[in-house]
Design an enzyme around this catalytic site. Sequence first.
Site, PDB file in Angstrom:
ATOM      1  N   GLU A 162      10.109   2.576   6.738  1.00 49.66           N
ATOM      2  CA  GLU A 162      10.254   3.806   5.961  1.00 49.66           C
ATOM      3  C   GLU A 162      11.668   4.386   5.954  1.00 49.66           C
ATOM      4  O   GLU A 162      12.091   5.008   4.988  1.00 49.66           O
ATOM      5  CB  GLU A 162       9.246   4.845   6.487  1.00 49.66           C
ATOM      6  CG  GLU A 162       7.853   4.457   6.055  1.00 49.66           C
ATOM      7  CD  GLU A 162       6.743   5.025   6.919  1.00 49.66           C
ATOM      8  OE1 GLU A 162       6.031   5.903   6.441  1.00 49.66           O
ATOM      9  OE2 GLU A 162       6.579   4.572   8.070  1.00 49.66           O
ATOM     10  N   THR A 210       4.770  -6.583   4.798  1.00 48.04           N
ATOM     11  CA  THR A 210       6.076  -6.288   5.375  1.00 48.04           C
ATOM     12  C   THR A 210       6.558  -7.376   6.325  1.00 48.04           C
ATOM     13  O   THR A 210       7.726  -7.394   6.681  1.00 48.04           O
ATOM     14  CB  THR A 210       5.986  -4.982   6.173  1.00 48.04           C
ATOM     15  OG1 THR A 210       4.835  -5.063   7.012  1.00 48.04           O
ATOM     16  CG2 THR A 210       5.824  -3.794   5.242  1.00 48.04           C
ATOM     17  N   GLY A 264       0.820  -1.210   0.000  1.00 47.94           N
ATOM     18  CA  GLY A 264       0.000   0.000   0.000  1.00 47.94           C
ATOM     19  C   GLY A 264       0.848   1.250   0.000  1.00 47.94           C
ATOM     20  O   GLY A 264       0.472   2.252  -0.583  1.00 47.94           O
TER      21      GLY A 264
END
Lengths: 746, 332
Positions: A707, A469, A240
């Site tokens: 991230e 993930t 996503g």
Amino acid sequence: MAGVAETAMESVIGKPVPRVDGPLKVSGTARYTSDHNLEGMLYAVPVCATIAKGRIRSLNVAAAESVRGVKAVYHRENIGKVFRTAPAMGFSLMSDERRPPFEDDVIRYWGQYVAVVVAETFQQAQAGAAAVQVSYDAEPHDVSTELALPAGESLREESKRGDVAAAFASAPVKIDATYVTPAETHNPIELHASVAAWDGQSFTLYETSQAVWNQREVLAQMLGVPLDNVRVISRFLGSGFGGKLWPWPHSVLAAVAARKLNRPVKLVVSRRMMFQNVGHRPLTQQRVRVSAKADGTLLSLDHEALNHTAILDDFSEGCGEATGYLYSVPNVRIASALVRRNVGSATAMRGPGAVPGLYATESAMDELAVALKMDPVALRLKNEPKLDESLGLPFSSRHMVECLQVGAEKFGWARRTPQVGSMKADGKTLGWGVAVASWIAARFDCEAKVELRADGSARVACGTQDVGTGTYTVLAQVVADKAGVPLDRVEVVLGDTTLPPGPISGGSMVTSSMIPAVGDATRQAIETVLLAATSSKTGPFAGKKRGEVEFANGRVQLKGDASSGVGFGEVLAAQNLSVATGSGKSGATFGAKPTVSQHSFGAQFVEVTWQPEIARLRVSRVVTVIDAGRVLNLRAGRNQIEGAVMMGVGMAMFEQTEYDHKTGATINNSLADYLMTTHADAPSVDVTFLDYPDLTLNEYGARGIGEIGLAGVAPAITAAVYHATGVRVRRLPIRIEDLLANQKLA
Amino acid sequence: MELFEYSQAASTEAAVKSGSATGARFIAGGTTLVDLMKLGVETPQRVVDVNSLAGKVPGIDTVDVTPEGGLRIGALVRNADLAHHQTVASHYAVLSQALLSGASAQLRNMATTGGNLLQRTRCVYFRDTAFPCNKREPGSGCPAIGGVNRMMAILGTSDQCIATNPSDMNVALTALEATIHIQGAKGERAVPIHEFFLLPGTTPHKENVLEPGELITFVTLAKPAAGTRSVYLKLRDRASYEFALSSAAVVAQVEGKRLKNVRIAMGGVGTRPWRMVEAEHVLEGHEVEDGNLRKAAEAALRAAKPQSENGFKVELAKRCLVHAVKQLVELA
Ligand SMILES: Cc1cc2nc3c(=O)[nH]c(=O)nc-3n(C[C@H](O)[C@H](O)[C@H](O)COP(=O)(O)OP(=O)(O)OC[C@H]3O[C@@H](n4cnc5c(N)ncnc54)[C@H](O)[C@@H]3O)c2cc1C
């Protein structure tokens, strides 16, 4: 908790264990949202506006309604009541496009939904959508990629210390430059989709959602039904990147249609619509003024950021996220403003704020190093702060210096010669660049339930999601570690609002958030087992007091006597118990007043190769060193960082949503035309985790790693490009034409 | 996608007959046609599958050496098979390299020689029916002019169309001076490749000389003269799975640095595969050196007419041509 012995068995924490959901995925049996085919299901296809601004003059559905198989065409006049969400208290009711679909006949961006066609088959729905005739009164739109502060508006100061203007004015060395990052489109392979079912009272919504609880709250309000009457399910996500955090209008359309027609409805957003209707990282334009003494000591850092936003929604990218605490600087100002454009709503994309923000500030640092004739690693080491100067608080765990030193060592940075174009290998010019990375560390609220079962297995349930993930695997690891259960005997259940509320899959915070809750739930289940063992009149621990027994490696034993151990399953079975349960709940630190500065850090070292004779630039090598607390799963962790580096290569070199200026359309709306990194573009990547536990966050000291790996990649690449070519690219992506400018034919 | 009738051709004659009906399209690998049908750009009423000709028409899916020592390539030969064919890889390296630089392995496994010859432009406006396009709907306009046109052509454009012919294979075939063999209602004909593709002019919807129903059956290549070498160089935004910003196919007899029978064609720059005749003249019979290479490149791009976003293609194409020739004589 007393009575739980240290685990002697080798812990699965930190091990590179493979995905527990891997076999399901590689065998094609993991059911993603659009894989759900319900009995009697219909298909919905939206109709998209073909102007970027104006009004619908007329909408003729007669032809569409007569297409074979079409059941209904909904639009403003017949969709019925769709509500707005109430003002949110705190971090809830999140959505970026807040206008309910078809609320008015005003078009504010190209591709905005104007109708939806529902039919027996997907093909019929498509044919129906193509047959809807819409005419518009178009008005001049604005999709300009040059941003300017709107007349009469001023920048909003987000953070300030000292006097940047005075310090900058009198500084001996300074850089004043503007950097632009383009609109980027999240392009997960899995398209957004909704499969909605209505049973006359309640909705079951299969969604591509990174936040099922938020999805439920928003959808319940928009559909006007009690919260209890909505169940949201999102078992597997084909990623996503932030685009699936908050609800988008298609989910509402599918649910409304299902209720009206009393049949399940599937709506899959097309790849083209992915570029229009489900968010994007907004265009940013950032001016950075940084100044230093001749020895490199920073004097001031002024970071002004504009980002484009949709006409109705205020999405601030938050480019200044990392600016305030990265370096020791006495004078800092961070300010921002929004510039309205006729574009769809922007939303979070992997590393929102920090990723484009660091491109600007780290580029300016590189330019400063050049102006100072100073090594860019040395410049950063020189300005390492002792504490978070924006908060005046200590860092919980910061090892930026070590990131830079380890990275430099692994990369061979000492061999770098600073002159532009001075390094060669295999007939190519080399460019070496560096930038640092940072990302927030925090926790969201989380609840979890753990069951230890009489067959010796365990089950953990949490209403969070796995974006792809590795959340399934990491949860299994935590329970396996705590309860001494083999990994393959831990069942993990996620992605359903019938489970205890779990965190959003965003901000790299799922792992840190779930550890305390799952840990507590497991401990509670263990305590239940111990109580059951000692309260029994029969069995191996009959007559023992609670204080005389302990739990170790999945077994109940007399304290300190491993030979007396009996598996918890046996203990439960002996008393005809099916299960011992525990629940855990932990609170958010995100949004709370901090007592310590919690962040992850990293350093990115990049090599590019440049062949001026054919204007060919490639990223050949990346060394990335990450300080993200303790890594629970080395394989999943490495996978996150490597993937993020590939995305960073894309951000620097390829990705850009292009708006057709005449119409406002996102014109490169396919995977062939919107370029992303291919395998052939992939550099070799060397990932190192420093692995210092950050125990202020949770008992394992794990932060998040989703991230951070993307941060710093793009500015390290543009720094390397400057080193190779002498061209400073301040507008991403780097293009051949930028490099050809002012280059002689070699 | 709209409803269509589907049939399989039993013979070339039958294929031509069904292919001549209004709204009919042949389908081979389908990688262009199905893609465009999904986008609503192609809306055939009938789809005539020519894959069924394999095994029925000798040579239509094989690569064969001709009695003259040249090569005959069947229209249904897959791009991957052609690229890896031993004779092609060794004697027509430019063709093999061009094919392998195109698309992806999966696409090359499906794509055919005939289909590749006829692949449509990648112009984003052509591919989106929300926009006018003179190629799609003659007379409707060209939003690429003054629009997003970085990928578009700088040679052979008109005020009606600036779209490139995106094929890599076609560039190699142009440098190899291939002949296209066509079966029509009135019989067979053979067209040299430089006459096969049309300039857009005022009729951008007519991209080649094929008449409705005409079927490509073979492509033939002459036997390469002794000492012939060839090379394909493709420059693009990323390392794979991307169309050329500029590409060059060079074929010549090489003696030391001297070139004879030079044939140069370029892709990514023209509205059709672009033969660089003037550049060939500059180099023909001479030893390659920086001076005449640059002169050749200048000559090649003299007529270039960049659009608002693709001025850099002129310089890029020059470097592409220079470097390709250098690679041919092993200077690079
Ligand atoms: C994402 C993507 C990337 C690509 N990248 C590249 C690239 O980098 N370089 C490149 O060169 N190409 C590229 N291609 C294009 C690809 O090479 C073509 O799609 C392919 O060669 C077409 O062959 P096909 O057999 O699949 O054609 P089809 O789709 O079957 O047919 C194409 C057209 O030819 C007609 N046709 C087919 N066979 C015959 C025949 N025998 N006689 C008459 N008419 C016929 C059909 O009617 C149709 O109009 C790419 C394609 C895609 C989808």
